[in-house]
Design a protein around this motif. Structure first.
Motif, PDB file in Angstrom:
ATOM      1  N   LEU A 169       5.982  -4.991   0.366  1.00 32.99           N
ATOM      2  CA  LEU A 169       5.803  -3.723   1.087  1.00 32.99           C
ATOM      3  C   LEU A 169       4.346  -3.280   1.088  1.00 32.99           C
ATOM      4  O   LEU A 169       3.845  -2.786   2.104  1.00 32.99           O
ATOM      5  CB  LEU A 169       6.688  -2.639   0.483  1.00 32.99           C
ATOM      6  CG  LEU A 169       8.183  -2.803   0.733  1.00 32.99           C
ATOM      7  CD1 LEU A 169       8.988  -1.940  -0.227  1.00 32.99           C
ATOM      8  CD2 LEU A 169       8.523  -2.452   2.166  1.00 32.99           C
ATOM      9  N   ALA A 170       3.656  -3.451  -0.019  1.00 34.97           N
ATOM     10  CA  ALA A 170       2.243  -3.080  -0.081  1.00 34.97           C
ATOM     11  C   ALA A 170       1.439  -3.923   0.900  1.00 34.97           C
ATOM     12  O   ALA A 170       0.561  -3.409   1.605  1.00 34.97           O
ATOM     13  CB  ALA A 170       1.713  -3.244  -1.501  1.00 34.97           C
ATOM     14  N   ALA A 171       1.743  -5.210   0.985  1.00 34.76           N
ATOM     15  CA  ALA A 171       1.043  -6.086   1.921  1.00 34.76           C
ATOM     16  C   ALA A 171       1.340  -5.701   3.373  1.00 34.76           C
ATOM     17  O   ALA A 171       0.441  -5.690   4.222  1.00 34.76           O
ATOM     18  CB  ALA A 171       1.436  -7.543   1.673  1.00 34.76           C
ATOM     19  N   GLU A 172       2.594  -5.375   3.671  1.00 36.36           N
ATOM     20  CA  GLU A 172       2.983  -4.977   5.034  1.00 36.36           C
ATOM     21  C   GLU A 172       2.320  -3.671   5.453  1.00 36.36           C
ATOM     22  O   GLU A 172       2.065  -3.454   6.632  1.00 36.36           O
ATOM     23  CB  GLU A 172       4.506  -4.789   5.125  1.00 36.36           C
ATOM     24  CG  GLU A 172       5.311  -6.038   5.116  1.00 36.36           C
ATOM     25  CD  GLU A 172       6.808  -5.750   5.104  1.00 36.36           C
ATOM     26  OE1 GLU A 172       7.211  -4.569   5.031  1.00 36.36           O
ATOM     27  OE2 GLU A 172       7.580  -6.721   5.160  1.00 36.36           O
ATOM     28  N   PRO A 191       0.153   2.608  -1.695  1.00 36.18           N
ATOM     29  CA  PRO A 191       1.073   2.653  -2.844  1.00 36.18           C
ATOM     30  C   PRO A 191       2.523   2.736  -2.352  1.00 36.18           C
ATOM     31  O   PRO A 191       2.815   3.439  -1.390  1.00 36.18           O
ATOM     32  CB  PRO A 191       0.674   3.930  -3.577  1.00 36.18           C
ATOM     33  CG  PRO A 191      -0.671   4.288  -3.075  1.00 36.18           C
ATOM     34  CD  PRO A 191      -0.795   3.708  -1.701  1.00 36.18           C
ATOM     35  N   VAL A 192       3.396   1.995  -2.995  1.00 37.07           N
ATOM     36  CA  VAL A 192       4.792   1.915  -2.564  1.00 37.07           C
ATOM     37  C   VAL A 192       5.639   2.889  -3.366  1.00 37.07           C
ATOM     38  O   VAL A 192       5.749   2.752  -4.582  1.00 37.07           O
ATOM     39  CB  VAL A 192       5.330   0.479  -2.739  1.00 37.07           C
ATOM     40  CG1 VAL A 192       6.798   0.395  -2.359  1.00 37.07           C
ATOM     41  CG2 VAL A 192       4.510  -0.493  -1.908  1.00 37.07           C
ATOM     42  N   CYS A 210       4.101   6.300   4.037  1.00 35.46           N
ATOM     43  CA  CYS A 210       3.337   5.104   3.666  1.00 35.46           C
ATOM     44  C   CYS A 210       3.500   3.997   4.705  1.00 35.46           C
ATOM     45  O   CYS A 210       2.699   3.069   4.747  1.00 35.46           O
ATOM     46  CB  CYS A 210       3.699   4.627   2.261  1.00 35.46           C
ATOM     47  SG  CYS A 210       5.041   3.465   2.155  1.00 35.46           S
ATOM     48  N   GLN A 211       4.510   4.099   5.577  1.00 31.66           N
ATOM     49  CA  GLN A 211       4.738   3.102   6.615  1.00 31.66           C
ATOM     50  C   GLN A 211       4.189   3.533   7.981  1.00 31.66           C
ATOM     51  O   GLN A 211       4.212   2.760   8.936  1.00 31.66           O
ATOM     52  CB  GLN A 211       6.240   2.836   6.760  1.00 31.66           C
ATOM     53  CG  GLN A 211       6.895   2.339   5.490  1.00 31.66           C
ATOM     54  CD  GLN A 211       8.373   2.151   5.676  1.00 31.66           C
ATOM     55  OE1 GLN A 211       8.804   1.260   6.402  1.00 31.66           O
ATOM     56  NE2 GLN A 211       9.168   2.995   5.030  1.00 31.66           N
TER      57      GLN A 211
END
Length: 195
Positions: A110-113, A118-119, A142-143
């Motif tokens: 998720l952090a890479a995407e 921060p996730v 965050c998205q």
């Protein structure tokens, strides 16, 4: 003695028949009718529509894999994600290494995407039912950059949609603010049609 048994059997059989009709038929029918009359949307499954077709229920999460969509919490159901018939947690305890690895792997992915953001914990962990349709406003935010980039819209547009779809605490007291992933993604799709 046989006549005594028949005397006792007749009222018992009548009581069984009466209670079966009352609690097995009349009461469920009355509750179903009352639920449908007072809460028609909820009684029908809290279904959401897109273009006249059912897109899903606001009570059950759905898998969204495309970068164009906000992703929900991971599902613990198997073999198919978000399978309401298989609602269950993973049953892995907090000290289980498999759970720690799974959460760490999800968080790294998720952090890479999402550009190293921060996730939030709710994006890396499944809910107890494995079907949770909501995420925290922080998890949606965050998205936002990924979704805006994939859709070719401004970050502000996506952020405003997230704010507009954030539900507060129930009765201003219970729970935490939350965002319905399906409702937000339907709004994102509707936004694409307006452009």
């Amino acid at each position: 003695m046989f006549t005594m048994t028949l005397k006792q059997l007749k009222p018992a059989a009548l009581m069984l028949l009466w209670m079966t009709l009352l609690t097995g038929l009349a009461y469920p029918l009355a509750m179903t009718a009352m639920g449908t009359a007072l809460f028609p949307v909820q009684a029908a499954g809290s279904l959401l529509e897109r273009g006249g077709a059912v897109a899903g229920s606001s009570l059950i999460g759905q898998p969204f894999a495309s970068d164009r969509y906000v992703h929900g919490r991971p599902s613990a159901t198997s073999p198919q994600a978000y399978d309401a018939a298989a609602s269950a947690g993973s049953n892995l305890g907090p000290s289980n290494p498999a759970l720690a690895r799974a959460v760490a792997d999800r968080a790294a992915k998720l952090a890479a995407e999402n550009g190293g953001a921060p996730v939030p914990m709710d994006l890396a962990t499944a809910s107890g039912s494995g079907l949770d349709p909501h995420i925290s406003p922080e998890a949606a935010a965050c998205q936002a950059q990924r979704v805006a980039r994939a859709r070719g819209v401004s970050l502000q547009t996506v952020t405003e949609l997230i704010e507009n779809h954030t539900q507060g605490r129930t009765w201003r007291l219970l729970g935490e603010p939350r965002v319905s992933v399906l409702e937000l993604n339907l709004a994102l799709d509707a936004l694409g049609k307006k452009e």
